[in-house]
Structures are given as C-alpha cells and as structure tokens.
Design a protein around this motif. Structure first.
Motif, PDB file in Angstrom:
ATOM      1  N   TRP A   6       0.867  -1.171   0.000  1.00 40.16           N
ATOM      2  CA  TRP A   6       0.000   0.000   0.000  1.00 40.16           C
ATOM      3  C   TRP A   6       0.903   1.219   0.000  1.00 40.16           C
ATOM      4  CZ3 TRP A   6      -0.281   4.174   3.284  1.00 40.16           C
ATOM      5  CH2 TRP A   6      -1.376   5.030   3.106  1.00 40.16           C
ATOM      6  N   SER A  39      -1.131   1.103  -6.499  1.00 38.91           N
ATOM      7  CA  SER A  39      -1.800   1.250  -5.207  1.00 38.91           C
ATOM      8  C   SER A  39      -2.168   2.704  -4.954  1.00 38.91           C
ATOM      9  CB  SER A  39      -0.884   0.733  -4.088  1.00 38.91           C
ATOM     10  OG  SER A  39      -1.358   1.121  -2.815  1.00 38.91           O
ATOM     11  N   ASP A  83       1.213   5.632  -0.353  1.00 35.89           N
ATOM     12  CA  ASP A  83       0.665   6.986  -0.416  1.00 35.89           C
ATOM     13  C   ASP A  83       1.792   7.930  -0.795  1.00 35.89           C
ATOM     14  OD1 ASP A  83      -1.235   9.075  -0.127  1.00 35.89           O
ATOM     15  OD2 ASP A  83      -0.427   9.526   1.866  1.00 35.89           O
ATOM     16  N   ARG A  96      -5.878   3.927  -4.732  1.00 38.85           N
ATOM     17  CA  ARG A  96      -6.144   4.144  -3.305  1.00 38.85           C
ATOM     18  C   ARG A  96      -6.545   2.846  -2.606  1.00 38.85           C
ATOM     19  NH1 ARG A  96      -3.078   7.348  -2.542  1.00 38.85           N
ATOM     20  NH2 ARG A  96      -3.932   7.760  -0.474  1.00 38.85           N
ATOM     21  N   ARG A  97      -5.763   1.789  -2.861  1.00 40.04           N
ATOM     22  CA  ARG A  97      -6.032   0.514  -2.206  1.00 40.04           C
ATOM     23  C   ARG A  97      -4.753  -0.310  -2.133  1.00 40.04           C
ATOM     24  NH1 ARG A  97      -6.838  -4.042  -5.688  1.00 40.04           N
ATOM     25  NH2 ARG A  97      -6.764  -3.513  -7.906  1.00 40.04           N
ATOM     26  N   GLU A  98      -4.768  -1.303  -1.251  1.00 41.40           N
ATOM     27  CA  GLU A  98      -3.652  -2.236  -1.181  1.00 41.40           C
ATOM     28  C   GLU A  98      -3.580  -3.030  -2.473  1.00 41.40           C
ATOM     29  OE1 GLU A  98      -2.322  -4.917   2.413  1.00 41.40           O
ATOM     30  OE2 GLU A  98      -3.681  -6.065   1.132  1.00 41.40           O
TER      31      GLU A  98
END
Length: 358
Positions: A195, A344, A197, A348-350
């Motif tokens: 994941w 990812s 960001d 916006r996800r694993e």
C-alpha cells in the motif's frame, strides 16, 4: 583480462560523488574514460582522463570493458541497451529502469550477450543496514513483527534538477524508494501486498517529495508489517530503523556516513580503508526477557559500511566468474514493487504483489 577498463556515462552528481571515486579505489578496476559535454569539469577532478563528448562515443571505445550508467532515470534503458549491444558489461544506477518491462528486456539481452548486468544498490553496504542484517540473522529479536525504515531529510527548497521535476522516473518514490525496497527485500523477501501513499508537501513541489508505504507479509513472516517512509520536509529527523520482534527491539538513529564523506571529496581505497564507513551512532538493543528497564537495554555497535565492496564484487564477477553482487533479477523485484506501489496510490487501495517469474 587482468584489469577491467571502465567507462562512465556522464559526470553529474552520481558519477562525481559515487562512481568515479569508488571505481578508482578498487584495484583491478581502471577508470578509462568519461562522457561529458564539460571536459573541464571532469579534468578538475581527474586530470588527463579521456573525455568523450557523448555517450555513444564512450560506448564505442575499444578500450572500455564495463560501462556505468548513472544518468537520469528515463535514460537508463536506452543507454544500458546500447552498451550491451556493443558487447560491454554494464552497471546501472538505481532505479534499474522506469518500468518492469524495460528491466526484463535488459535482463534478456544481457543473457543473450553473455555480459554482466548489475544494478548499483549500494545501500546494501550501509553500516546500519549491515549491522541490522547481522542482528536479525542472530535471532536475538526473535520473530520480527514490525520493521520501520525511514530516509527523512530537511530540504525545504525545491531544486532545479531532474529528480525533483514532474516526468517519467522523477520524484522521491523513484529516488529513495528503490533503496528502502531493496533493503526490505534483502531482509524479508517478497511481500504479499503493498500500500503506497505519495504526497507533494513542499511549497512549489512538482512531483512527490514524500512517500509512505506498507508491505504486508505472510508465510514465514506471518503478521509482519514493513513501513517504508521518506520525506524531504522533516526538520527533526527520527530513527533510521525501528524493529520489534517477539524477543526484543532495535532502534538506530543517523544515516550512513559514506555519502557525506564522498561529497566532501574523500577518495577511499579498498586496500587501506582505515576508519572508512565508520558510523558513530550505535543502535539501541532492548532484550527485556524477564526484566524491564535499563538492565534490558544495551548499545549495539555499528559495523563499518563499505560501498567499495560492491565494485570489488563486480570486478570479481567479470574477471573470475564469481556471483554478480546485484543481479538484474533482484533489481527486477524492486521494479515490480515500484510499479505495484504506483498502482496502489492511483487506485487508493492495497495492491497484491506479483510473484517473481521462475
């Protein structure tokens, strides 16, 4: 062949700071030529060294056995491909390429050409990482359940350089992500999922200058969570490594000193290392057992780092057929994580991590 004759493409920060002095410090390697549009800049550091005006001229030199590619990330694939097609051995700075597909193509070509292809993941030879690797191998911490690796710095001004510009292969994820991912792979192997960001935090930032990634593990490392974090906007820098296991913890502050010493102009010699690679910041090992408090805490001496060992291993791989210190297959695992991380962030996800090809 008793000496590997080395050609260096470009004379920017990576060439000047890392590659040229490290090559010159390893017996059996000979810095033979550099390509640069500024011969005076090269000769200020290396008087009399032949300078080719462009990469093509350097690759074509008959007196070059090994070509080093420490150029902007989006040029790695084309330059490494040209060098391999010319029959040269090749070292590519990290990240290996910009895409996994490019990395696979180079690996296939190197095998067909029967030439060494290696990637400069030099931070396997950081003092703190070598210390941590030995500690985990000792089993003192038990089964590791949490590993946190930070590469934080305070650089509030956005500089006019390709690494900080928007575009293919720019940004901190491509710059420092490969270091942290490669170290995690060396310690724990391939995760099940990632994941990621990404953020633009500085005033005027044009590409990501902060990332926060979590790798989820299973199997032998069931329950392990690996946190990888880097930012250019951290005035108060915290620990470099934080590790928690079933039997104890380890915390290490401070970055490896080798880059700063190379930036200061030092030229280490493999046969006379002295205090090279010494890190004055020891880690703290906590082994509570049945006790708590100060009695369960001790300083863990940091073993010296040694970037020269990478190039010594490259030399031995070419001259003696010994193992490649960082084969393309290992760097391709890093590229797979880079790409999975980008997906990812975008979704916006694993993201599941594809298993390495057999």
């Amino acid at each position: 062949m008793s000496v590997v004759r080395v050609g260096l493409i470009g004379y920017g920060y990576a060439s000047k700071t890392f590659h040229a002095p490290l090559i010159a410090g390893v017996p059996g390697l000979q810095l033979t030529a550099v390509s640069s549009s500024d011969a005076a800049k090269v000769h200020a550091d290396w008087p009399g060294l032949p300078v080719e005006p462009d990469a093509q001229g350097l690759i074509a030199r008959a007196d070059v056995d090994l070509v080093i590619v420490p150029t902007p990330n989006d040029t790695h694939h084309a330059l490494a491909k040209a060098a391999l097609l010319a029959g040269r051995h090749v070292v590519v700075d990290k990240p290996f390429t910009v895409t996994l597909a490019e990395a696979r193509e180079l690996d296939t070509l190197a095998r067909a050409q029967q030439r060494l292809l290696s990637v400069f993941h030099n931070r396997r030879w950081d003092a703190d990482f070598l210390t941590l690797q030995g500690l985990l191998g000792s089993g003192l911490l038990g089964r590791v359940v949490h590993f946190e690796s930070h590469f934080d710095r305070y650089r509030p001004q956005v500089r006019d350089r390709w690494r900080e510009q928007a575009g293919n292969g720019g940004g901190l994820w491509y710059d420092l992500g490969p270091h942290l991912l490669d170290q995690a792979l060396q310690l724990f192997g391939q995760p099940e999922a990632i994941w990621l960001d990404l953020a633009l935090q500085r005033d005027g930032a044009r590409t990501d200058d902060c990332f926060h990634a979590q790798l989820r593990y299973g199997g032998l490392h069931q329950g392990l969570r690996v946190i990888l974090h880097a930012s250019a906007l951290v005035p108060a820098v915290g620990p470099r490594f934080t590790v928690h296991g079933t039997l104890g913890s380890f915390v290490k502050h401070g970055l490896d000193t080798q880059e700063d010493r190379l930036k200061a102009g030092e030229r280490p010699q493999l046969q006379a290392l002295g205090d090279w690679g010494r890190d004055p910041h020891d880690g703290v090992l906590t082994l509570p057992g049945t006790e708590t408090g100060a009695e369960g805490t001790q300083q863990r001496p940091t073993v010296p780092g040694n970037y020269l060992a990478y190039y010594a291993a490259v030399r031995d791989a070419i001259l003696r057929g010994l193992p490649n210190p960082v084969p393309a297959a290992q760097a391709m695992q890093v590229m797979a994580l880079i790409e999975a991380g980008l997906r990812s962030h975008a979704e916006r996800r694993e993201m599941p991590v594809p298993r390495p090809a057999p």
